[in-house]
Design a protein around this motif. Structure first.
Motif, PDB file in Angstrom:
ATOM      1  N   ARG A  64      -8.531  13.660 -10.235  1.00 20.01           N
ATOM      2  CA  ARG A  64      -9.784  14.263  -9.765  1.00 20.01           C
ATOM      3  C   ARG A  64     -10.838  14.288 -10.868  1.00 20.01           C
ATOM      4  NH1 ARG A  64      -6.411  17.903  -7.558  1.00 20.01           N
ATOM      5  NH2 ARG A  64      -7.154  19.645  -8.801  1.00 20.01           N
ATOM      6  N   VAL A  65     -10.387  14.543 -12.098  1.00 14.87           N
ATOM      7  CA  VAL A  65     -11.337  14.554 -13.205  1.00 14.87           C
ATOM      8  C   VAL A  65     -11.934  13.160 -13.384  1.00 14.87           C
ATOM      9  CG1 VAL A  65     -11.544  14.720 -15.717  1.00 14.87           C
ATOM     10  CG2 VAL A  65     -10.337  16.493 -14.442  1.00 14.87           C
ATOM     11  N   TRP A  66     -11.088  12.151 -13.331  1.00 15.29           N
ATOM     12  CA  TRP A  66     -11.567  10.769 -13.471  1.00 15.29           C
ATOM     13  C   TRP A  66     -12.602  10.483 -12.388  1.00 15.29           C
ATOM     14  CZ3 TRP A  66      -6.176   7.903 -13.947  1.00 15.29           C
ATOM     15  CH2 TRP A  66      -5.642   8.160 -15.236  1.00 15.29           C
ATOM     16  N   GLN A  67     -12.292  10.917 -11.175  1.00 17.17           N
ATOM     17  CA  GLN A  67     -13.174  10.670 -10.037  1.00 17.17           C
ATOM     18  C   GLN A  67     -14.555  11.292 -10.266  1.00 17.17           C
ATOM     19  OE1 GLN A  67     -12.644   8.758  -7.302  1.00 17.17           O
ATOM     20  NE2 GLN A  67     -14.782   9.218  -6.887  1.00 17.17           N
ATOM     21  N   VAL A  68     -14.566  12.528 -10.720  1.00 19.78           N
ATOM     22  CA  VAL A  68     -15.834  13.228 -10.958  1.00 19.78           C
ATOM     23  C   VAL A  68     -16.629  12.580 -12.080  1.00 19.78           C
ATOM     24  CG1 VAL A  68     -16.873  15.397 -11.731  1.00 19.78           C
ATOM     25  CG2 VAL A  68     -14.996  15.433 -10.083  1.00 19.78           C
ATOM     26  N   VAL A  69     -15.956  12.247 -13.178  1.00 19.80           N
ATOM     27  CA  VAL A  69     -16.643  11.621 -14.313  1.00 19.80           C
ATOM     28  C   VAL A  69     -17.265  10.284 -13.897  1.00 19.80           C
ATOM     29  CG1 VAL A  69     -16.323  10.576 -16.588  1.00 19.80           C
ATOM     30  CG2 VAL A  69     -15.202  12.742 -16.044  1.00 19.80           C
ATOM     31  N   ALA A  70     -16.540   9.575 -13.034  1.00 18.43           N
ATOM     32  CA  ALA A  70     -17.023   8.258 -12.589  1.00 18.43           C
ATOM     33  C   ALA A  70     -18.330   8.357 -11.816  1.00 18.43           C
ATOM     34  CB  ALA A  70     -15.953   7.585 -11.724  1.00 18.43           C
ATOM     35  N   LEU A  71     -18.643   9.546 -11.294  1.00 21.68           N
ATOM     36  CA  LEU A  71     -19.856   9.720 -10.478  1.00 21.68           C
ATOM     37  C   LEU A  71     -21.097  10.100 -11.269  1.00 21.68           C
ATOM     38  CD1 LEU A  71     -18.267  11.610  -7.446  1.00 21.68           C
ATOM     39  CD2 LEU A  71     -18.969   9.226  -7.576  1.00 21.68           C
ATOM     40  N   ILE A  72     -20.941  10.324 -12.569  1.00 18.40           N
ATOM     41  CA  ILE A  72     -22.111  10.691 -13.374  1.00 18.40           C
ATOM     42  C   ILE A  72     -23.030   9.473 -13.488  1.00 18.40           C
ATOM     43  CG2 ILE A  72     -22.925  11.579 -15.580  1.00 18.40           C
ATOM     44  CD1 ILE A  72     -20.101  12.698 -16.032  1.00 18.40           C
ATOM     45  N   PRO A  73     -24.299   9.609 -13.086  1.00 17.13           N
ATOM     46  CA  PRO A  73     -25.243   8.486 -13.110  1.00 17.13           C
ATOM     47  C   PRO A  73     -25.518   7.985 -14.526  1.00 17.13           C
ATOM     48  CG  PRO A  73     -26.054  10.280 -11.719  1.00 17.13           C
ATOM     49  CD  PRO A  73     -24.909  10.816 -12.521  1.00 17.13           C
ATOM     50  N   VAL A  74     -25.879   6.723 -14.612  1.00 18.55           N
ATOM     51  CA  VAL A  74     -26.223   6.124 -15.900  1.00 18.55           C
ATOM     52  C   VAL A  74     -27.392   6.886 -16.527  1.00 18.55           C
ATOM     53  CG1 VAL A  74     -27.147   4.064 -17.022  1.00 18.55           C
ATOM     54  CG2 VAL A  74     -25.479   3.848 -15.164  1.00 18.55           C
TER      55      VAL A  74
END
Length: 104
Positions: A10-20
């Motif tokens: 879940r942490v990976w998933q959330v981090v992956a959503l942070i915009p450039v």
DNA sequence: GATATGACCGCAA
DNA sequence: TTTGCGGCCATAT
């Protein structure tokens, strides 16, 4: 069978959503991943990321707006370089951009 | 089970 | 603004 995603997943998933070009904090990530006050958990998970990961781990900094890796370490330099490549400006060791806030 | 440690956080002074 | 301290929670010994 259990399709339950682990805390790590879940942490990976959330981090992956942070915009450039935007940044978030360990506490915010923990909150979004349903870990409550597990900010330290997020930090531990970040420290154990596999090399060569495509995850934008560099967009995660602490609540003070600073990079949590030891200043002067290779990791610190790489994280800062990656952020500056995304036009994030540092002033006196602090990211000048307002930290990214999730939209409910 | 007790203690120490860590890519943390919020608050008081 | 910076420091110090208590609180937090999973792992390691």
């Amino acid at each position: 069978m259990s399709n339950e995603p682990s805390d790590e997943q879940r942490v990976w998933q959330v981090v992956a959503l942070i915009p450039v070009g935007q940044i978030s904090t360990y506490g915010e990530i923990a909150e979004m991943a349903g870990l409550g006050r597990g900010a330290r958990l997020v930090g531990r998970i970040m420290s154990r990321l596999p090399q060569g990961t495509t995850l934008p781990w560099h967009r995660v900094i602490n609540a003070s707006g600073r990079i949590s890796l030891p200043a002067g370490s290779a990791g610190y330099a790489e994280q800062r370089r990656r952020l500056e490549d995304e036009d994030v400006v540092f002033i006196k060791g602090r990211a000048s951009l307002r930290r990214y806030r999730w939209r409910p």
